[in-house]
Design a protein around this motif. Structure first.
Motif, short mmCIF file in Angstrom:
data_model
loop_
_atom_site.label_atom_id
_atom_site.label_comp_id
_atom_site.label_asym_id
_atom_site.label_seq_id
_atom_site.Cartn_x
_atom_site.Cartn_y
_atom_site.Cartn_z
N LYS A 1 8.23 5.49 6.11
CA LYS A 1 8.96 4.26 6.41
C LYS A 1 8.11 3.05 6.08
O LYS A 1 6.90 3.05 6.29
N PHE A 2 8.77 2.01 5.58
CA PHE A 2 8.15 0.73 5.25
C PHE A 2 8.60 -0.28 6.30
O PHE A 2 9.79 -0.42 6.55
N PHE A 3 7.66 -0.98 6.90
CA PHE A 3 7.99 -2.00 7.90
C PHE A 3 7.50 -3.36 7.44
O PHE A 3 6.34 -3.52 7.08
N LYS A 4 8.42 -4.34 7.46
CA LYS A 4 8.09 -5.71 7.08
C LYS A 4 7.73 -6.57 8.28
O LYS A 4 7.17 -7.65 8.13
N SER A 5 8.11 -6.10 9.48
CA SER A 5 7.83 -6.86 10.68
C SER A 5 7.68 -5.92 11.87
O SER A 5 8.12 -4.77 11.82
N LYS A 6 7.13 -6.45 12.93
CA LYS A 6 6.90 -5.69 14.15
C LYS A 6 8.21 -5.35 14.86
O LYS A 6 8.32 -4.31 15.51
N LYS A 7 9.20 -6.21 14.71
CA LYS A 7 10.42 -6.04 15.50
C LYS A 7 11.20 -4.77 15.18
O LYS A 7 11.99 -4.32 15.99
N HIS A 8 10.97 -4.18 14.03
CA HIS A 8 11.68 -2.96 13.66
C HIS A 8 10.93 -1.68 14.06
O HIS A 8 11.42 -0.58 13.85
N ILE A 9 9.75 -1.84 14.63
CA ILE A 9 8.95 -0.68 15.03
C ILE A 9 9.24 -0.36 16.49
O ILE A 9 9.03 -1.19 17.37
#
Length: 167
Positions: free
Chosen positions: A37-45
């Motif tokens: 998984k690729f995360f661009k921001s903390k809010k999706h983790i």
């Protein structure tokens, strides 16, 4: 604080690094029970172990610099992560040097959860990252003294591009 920075600066003159490069995979490689998984921001983790790792190691601010967090899951368990950034210049703090990357994708600062080490997850995350649809090459580096990282990088299909020494 100043003393620690000064010691790191002095030590950087004696370090050496290897820089490796690879193109994207020719075909999309998949592994059973693995998910990248690729995360661009903390809010999706929403995984508490990942959030704890980011907070504990003071890495959350990297999202503000447009860095992507890459996380490998094995059977829904967080096993490995690293960072990706597209840039023209890159500062390698280990040797306190800037390199020209010519808009390549730089991969750096990988971490494998201790109970999952020595099982080939580092190699797998690097291979899966190379599935990313892009025409750009991937660049990754490791310290000359880090034999295991070098082995994982080479086994993931990267080629040694150059060696950099401060002295």
């Amino acid at each position: 604080m100043f003393f620690i920075k000064f010691i790191k600066y002095l030590f950087s003159f004696f370090q050496g690094i290897y820089i490796f490069e690879a193109q994207k995979n020719n075909k999309n490689i998949k592994y059973k029970n693995f998910n990248l998984k690729f995360f661009k921001s903390k809010k999706h983790i929403n995984n508490l172990l990942i959030l704890e790792y980011l907070k504990e190691n003071n890495k959350i601010n990297r999202f503000k610099k447009n860095y992507y967090l890459l996380v490998l899951f094995y059977k829904k368990n967080f096993v490995c992560c690293g960072w990706m950034h597209e840039t023209d210049n890159w500062h390698i703090s280990e040797i306190n040097t800037d390199i020209k990357t010519n808009n390549l994708i730089v991969l750096f600062d990988f971490f494998t959860v201790p109970k999952f080490r020595n099982k080939g997850f580092y190699k797998k995350i690097l291979i899966l990252i190379r599935n990313k649809r892009t025409k750009k090459s991937f660049l990754i580096y490791c310290l000359k003294t880090n034999i295991r990282s070098k082995k994982g990088i080479l086994n993931a299909g990267f080629n040694l591009k150059k060696e950099i020494k401060k002295i």
